[in-house]
Design a protein around this motif. Sequence first.
Motif, PDB file in Angstrom:
ATOM      1  N   LYS A 233       0.823  -1.205   0.000  1.00  0.00           N
ATOM      2  CA  LYS A 233       0.000   0.000   0.000  1.00  0.00           C
ATOM      3  C   LYS A 233       0.859   1.257   0.000  1.00  0.00           C
ATOM      4  O   LYS A 233       0.449   2.301  -0.496  1.00  0.00           O
ATOM      5  CB  LYS A 233      -0.920  -0.002   1.219  1.00  0.00           C
ATOM      6  CG  LYS A 233      -1.950  -1.127   1.215  1.00  0.00           C
ATOM      7  CD  LYS A 233      -2.811  -1.077   2.460  1.00  0.00           C
ATOM      8  CE  LYS A 233      -3.835  -2.216   2.464  1.00  0.00           C
ATOM      9  NZ  LYS A 233      -4.663  -2.187   3.689  1.00  0.00           N
ATOM     10  N   THR A 234       2.031   1.176   0.581  1.00  0.00           N
ATOM     11  CA  THR A 234       2.903   2.343   0.684  1.00  0.00           C
ATOM     12  C   THR A 234       3.835   2.482  -0.514  1.00  0.00           C
ATOM     13  O   THR A 234       4.690   3.365  -0.527  1.00  0.00           O
ATOM     14  CB  THR A 234       3.758   2.252   1.962  1.00  0.00           C
ATOM     15  OG1 THR A 234       4.392   0.970   2.013  1.00  0.00           O
ATOM     16  CG2 THR A 234       2.896   2.428   3.192  1.00  0.00           C
ATOM     17  N   GLU A 255       1.253   5.556   7.969  1.00  0.00           N
ATOM     18  CA  GLU A 255       1.949   4.987   6.807  1.00  0.00           C
ATOM     19  C   GLU A 255       3.080   5.893   6.353  1.00  0.00           C
ATOM     20  O   GLU A 255       4.133   5.427   5.929  1.00  0.00           O
ATOM     21  CB  GLU A 255       0.957   4.772   5.667  1.00  0.00           C
ATOM     22  CG  GLU A 255      -0.009   3.622   5.909  1.00  0.00           C
ATOM     23  CD  GLU A 255      -1.069   3.521   4.835  1.00  0.00           C
ATOM     24  OE1 GLU A 255      -1.584   2.410   4.610  1.00  0.00           O
ATOM     25  OE2 GLU A 255      -1.392   4.555   4.223  1.00  0.00           O
ATOM     26  N   ASP A 281       3.574  -3.982   4.908  1.00  0.00           N
ATOM     27  CA  ASP A 281       3.161  -4.650   3.670  1.00  0.00           C
ATOM     28  C   ASP A 281       4.371  -5.061   2.874  1.00  0.00           C
ATOM     29  O   ASP A 281       5.423  -4.442   2.940  1.00  0.00           O
ATOM     30  CB  ASP A 281       2.281  -3.723   2.833  1.00  0.00           C
ATOM     31  CG  ASP A 281       0.998  -3.368   3.582  1.00  0.00           C
ATOM     32  OD1 ASP A 281       0.310  -4.312   3.990  1.00  0.00           O
ATOM     33  OD2 ASP A 281       0.698  -2.165   3.746  1.00  0.00           O
TER      34      ASP A 281
END
Length: 284
Positions: A233-234, A255, A281
């Motif tokens: 996601k990052t 994040e 992640d």
Amino acid sequence: MAWDSQVPIEDVVASGPGLAFIAYPEAVAKLPVPQVWAFLFFFMLLMVGLDSQFVTMEVIITATIDELETFRPGIRKYKRYIILITCFILMICGLPLVTQGGIYVMTLLDWYSAGFTPMILAFIECVVISYAYGTKRFMQDIHSMIGYTPVSYWRYCWMVITPAILAVIYIFSFVDYSPAIVGDYVFPPWAEAIGWLLTLTSIVILILYGVVLLYMSEGTFIERLKQSVKPAKTWGPALNEDRIQAGYTKLSKDEEEGVKPVEWNGRSGEKGSYAMLATKDATV
């Protein structure tokens, strides 16, 4: 050279080190002002070797420092010492190549590791980028870094043309396979086994990483598998203003704190940052 030796052209010299250090120097010696051509030839070999070493070392050092920074932030300032240690270790590993039997070790490495491994890795890379990560997303990443989107020709290369060519080359490599040889010496079966093990080491690392990632993920096996082939996601630019401009989703405050930005200069001089690390992640 074939005329002077009174032998067929195909028997003048075999492929391998003898081609660069025996056949070419002898051919250069027959040219006008052979000293100049000899200097240019060996200087070219030196430059090619240095260029290959720079690229290889940069990949190793960058990957090593990126991983070490997850355990010890600020390790980048000791980069010169990491380079020194890495070069020393690789020098020790390369010593067998300069022994009396070094030509056999080098042939074994060149015949298997330098021949089959790059084709396997390139094929896997094309397939993963095209059908797991997605060429559209990959084009978006390139656009965010260089400021424009490459032409669609490259997408077709990554998706079809390159994998097909690599597959054909690999198939014909097996069809036309022969054991490694040095002159008249044919490597025995146990040496071939070592060569294939060297080829598989690069592939085994990918498999082990995938197994570890699936083991450390949460959920059912199918859920883990689906999650493992998705980007983190990052992933993307580290700063939200850059992410929005590049078309990525905005990061939350937590994040943002877990992402290590890497500074870069764009093609037209603009500055930006790109996410280097993600804490929770992962992606295959």
